[in-house]
Design a protein around this motif. Structure first.
Motif, PDB file in Angstrom:
ATOM      1  N   LYS A  27      -2.617   0.141 -10.807  1.00 14.20           N
ATOM      2  CA  LYS A  27      -3.250   0.029  -9.487  1.00 14.20           C
ATOM      3  C   LYS A  27      -2.539  -0.997  -8.599  1.00 14.20           C
ATOM      4  O   LYS A  27      -2.831  -1.094  -7.427  1.00 14.20           O
ATOM      5  CB  LYS A  27      -4.718  -0.381  -9.660  1.00 14.20           C
ATOM      6  CG  LYS A  27      -5.593   0.754 -10.162  1.00 14.20           C
ATOM      7  CD  LYS A  27      -7.044   0.347 -10.095  1.00 14.20           C
ATOM      8  CE  LYS A  27      -7.949   1.530 -10.414  1.00 14.20           C
ATOM      9  NZ  LYS A  27      -9.349   1.137 -10.328  1.00 14.20           N
ATOM     10  N   ASP A  28      -1.643  -1.785  -9.206  1.00 13.96           N
ATOM     11  CA  ASP A  28      -0.979  -2.850  -8.458  1.00 13.96           C
ATOM     12  C   ASP A  28       0.230  -2.316  -7.707  1.00 13.96           C
ATOM     13  O   ASP A  28       1.336  -2.813  -7.885  1.00 13.96           O
ATOM     14  CB  ASP A  28      -0.518  -3.951  -9.418  1.00 13.96           C
ATOM     15  CG  ASP A  28      -1.684  -4.784  -9.889  1.00 13.96           C
ATOM     16  OD1 ASP A  28      -2.819  -4.503  -9.484  1.00 13.96           O
ATOM     17  OD2 ASP A  28      -1.434  -5.707 -10.675  1.00 13.96           O
ATOM     18  N   PHE A  29       0.049  -1.304  -6.862  1.00 10.72           N
ATOM     19  CA  PHE A  29       1.214  -0.826  -6.138  1.00 10.72           C
ATOM     20  C   PHE A  29       1.565  -1.785  -5.015  1.00 10.72           C
ATOM     21  O   PHE A  29       0.713  -2.542  -4.527  1.00 10.72           O
ATOM     22  CB  PHE A  29       1.051   0.619  -5.672  1.00 10.72           C
ATOM     23  CG  PHE A  29      -0.247   0.926  -5.014  1.00 10.72           C
ATOM     24  CD1 PHE A  29      -0.398   0.754  -3.659  1.00 10.72           C
ATOM     25  CD2 PHE A  29      -1.326   1.387  -5.764  1.00 10.72           C
ATOM     26  CE1 PHE A  29      -1.592   1.041  -3.047  1.00 10.72           C
ATOM     27  CE2 PHE A  29      -2.532   1.687  -5.145  1.00 10.72           C
ATOM     28  CZ  PHE A  29      -2.666   1.502  -3.790  1.00 10.72           C
ATOM     29  N   THR A  35       1.233  -9.072  -4.409  1.00  7.98           N
ATOM     30  CA  THR A  35       2.495  -8.415  -4.761  1.00  7.98           C
ATOM     31  C   THR A  35       3.565  -8.823  -3.745  1.00  7.98           C
ATOM     32  O   THR A  35       3.241  -9.319  -2.660  1.00  7.98           O
ATOM     33  CB  THR A  35       2.362  -6.868  -4.731  1.00  7.98           C
ATOM     34  OG1 THR A  35       2.010  -6.474  -3.394  1.00  7.98           O
ATOM     35  CG2 THR A  35       1.272  -6.379  -5.686  1.00  7.98           C
ATOM     36  N   ILE A  36       4.830  -8.581  -4.121  1.00 12.61           N
ATOM     37  CA  ILE A  36       5.938  -8.899  -3.197  1.00 12.61           C
ATOM     38  C   ILE A  36       5.778  -8.076  -1.901  1.00 12.61           C
ATOM     39  O   ILE A  36       5.957  -8.594  -0.794  1.00 12.61           O
ATOM     40  CB  ILE A  36       7.302  -8.577  -3.862  1.00 12.61           C
ATOM     41  CG1 ILE A  36       7.561  -9.511  -5.077  1.00 12.61           C
ATOM     42  CG2 ILE A  36       8.443  -8.676  -2.849  1.00 12.61           C
ATOM     43  CD1 ILE A  36       7.980 -10.905  -4.698  1.00 12.61           C
ATOM     44  N   GLY A  37       5.430  -6.791  -2.070  1.00 16.02           N
ATOM     45  CA  GLY A  37       5.223  -5.923  -0.898  1.00 16.02           C
ATOM     46  C   GLY A  37       4.130  -6.450   0.015  1.00 16.02           C
ATOM     47  O   GLY A  37       4.258  -6.419   1.243  1.00 16.02           O
ATOM     48  N   GLY A  38       3.042  -6.941  -0.601  1.00 17.52           N
ATOM     49  CA  GLY A  38       1.932  -7.500   0.176  1.00 17.52           C
ATOM     50  C   GLY A  38       2.377  -8.725   0.960  1.00 17.52           C
ATOM     51  O   GLY A  38       2.014  -8.886   2.139  1.00 17.52           O
ATOM     52  N   LEU A  39       3.185  -9.556   0.306  1.00 22.48           N
ATOM     53  CA  LEU A  39       3.686 -10.767   0.972  1.00 22.48           C
ATOM     54  C   LEU A  39       4.597 -10.403   2.150  1.00 22.48           C
ATOM     55  O   LEU A  39       4.485 -11.004   3.235  1.00 22.48           O
ATOM     56  CB  LEU A  39       4.442 -11.640  -0.053  1.00 22.48           C
ATOM     57  CG  LEU A  39       5.093 -12.901   0.498  1.00 22.48           C
ATOM     58  CD1 LEU A  39       4.069 -13.832   1.123  1.00 22.48           C
ATOM     59  CD2 LEU A  39       5.869 -13.636  -0.599  1.00 22.48           C
ATOM     60  N   VAL A  40       5.468  -9.404   1.944  1.00 27.35           N
ATOM     61  CA  VAL A  40       6.368  -8.971   3.029  1.00 27.35           C
ATOM     62  C   VAL A  40       5.550  -8.458   4.224  1.00 27.35           C
ATOM     63  O   VAL A  40       5.837  -8.806   5.379  1.00 27.35           O
ATOM     64  CB  VAL A  40       7.349  -7.879   2.511  1.00 27.35           C
ATOM     65  CG1 VAL A  40       8.122  -7.246   3.666  1.00 27.35           C
ATOM     66  CG2 VAL A  40       8.303  -8.463   1.488  1.00 27.35           C
ATOM     67  N   LEU A  41       4.505  -7.661   3.924  1.00 31.55           N
ATOM     68  CA  LEU A  41       3.628  -7.158   5.004  1.00 31.55           C
ATOM     69  C   LEU A  41       2.995  -8.317   5.772  1.00 31.55           C
ATOM     70  O   LEU A  41       2.974  -8.324   7.008  1.00 31.55           O
ATOM     71  CB  LEU A  41       2.515  -6.282   4.420  1.00 31.55           C
ATOM     72  CG  LEU A  41       2.804  -4.792   4.211  1.00 31.55           C
ATOM     73  CD1 LEU A  41       1.595  -4.092   3.621  1.00 31.55           C
ATOM     74  CD2 LEU A  41       3.184  -4.121   5.533  1.00 31.55           C
TER      75      LEU A  41
END
Lengths: 176, 176
Positions: A27-29, A35-41
């Motif tokens: 579930k950790d997409f 997550t790294i993606g969340g931080l970038v967003l």
């Protein structure tokens, strides 16, 4: 000898391995909090929002138009929210803890929902007036219009990057 | 005699009753497609959107402002979408069939997401210009401003009633 026949299905004892953990990890997409993606967003949201505030504040008479003042307030709030969430993401990545409890995800969802709605509303109001000045009235000192358009575009970009955060958090909340 | 000992857990055969049906019915809360609440929401969306188009179209020079033309287009699309969905809801209620398959819910979610975003954008752009004319410039023929404000308010009401439909469909999609 009489023996009853209950409905019995042989079930393998679940192996005590990383199986359960893998289900959670699925579930950790990328794009979720922690997550790294969340931080970038979050960083994109912050940079676009901060850019919109700066560009709008650099126009000399933005305070005379309510919608432009509202844009500065809304994207200012957006930049603060995104900065706080980015810091939380960095902390979460450093200590390798996932931000998955229902209370936190609910808070992130409500916060993202409110800030994204305010940012989008401000961007649309600002866009309406910018188009009115530049296209409909043809009353446009070139430099000023460029700044108004840039600030509006940056606010829209900020909204574009908040929306995935909101939708992913909402999805995560609904699917648990 | 050697007998192996697999890990066996007796499991009761599930009773063939209305239990499974009840679980599905629990998800049918009012406001979802195919419910009375859903139909009421669709009718409110349609009426507010149609009202916004009518009031804006009754102003004599709305075509000279891009944002007002956009409002007419966006809430016009909203009224059509909501009318079609209201008809589907009425059909669903008459034949007592629930609209629950993934394809239909996905379609409703995407449609609601697009139309609600367009309606909200139009309402905000229109609100920005209306506030500019009436408050910032103080240039307001009374009757005209009243109509602009009414059309904008009706567009916002329409968005308020589309949002629950979108959020419920999205939640339903995520939780299956």
């Amino acid at each position: 000898m009489y023996v009853s026949h209950p409905s019995v299905h042989p079930v393998e004892a679940p192996p005590i391995t990383d199986g359960a953990l893998r289900v959670v990890m699925m579930k950790d997409f990328q794009g979720m909090p922690g997550t790294i993606g969340g931080l970038v967003l979050r960083l994109c949201q912050f940079l676009f929002a901060a850019g919109a505030v700066s560009v709008m504040a650099s126009t000399h008479d933005f305070v005379s138009v309510t919608a432009f003042c509202y844009l500065v307030t809304a994207v200012g709030l957006q930049s603060l929210w995104s900065l706080v969430l980015a810091v939380i993401d960095i902390y979460s990545l450093l200590v390798k803890r996932r931000l998955r409890n229902t209370g936190m995800v609910t808070l992130f969802t409500i916060g993202d929902g409110i800030t994204s709605t305010l940012t989008f509303a401000a961007a649309c109001a600002s866009a309406g007036i910018t188009v009115l000045i530049s296209n409909d009235l043809g009353y446009c000192a070139h430099n000023q219009c460029m700044r108004l358009e840039t600030a509006t575009a940056l606010a829209f970009f900020s909204w574009f990057t908040v929306s995935p955060s909101f939708l992913m958090n909402f999805w995560s909340l609904a699917s648990r």
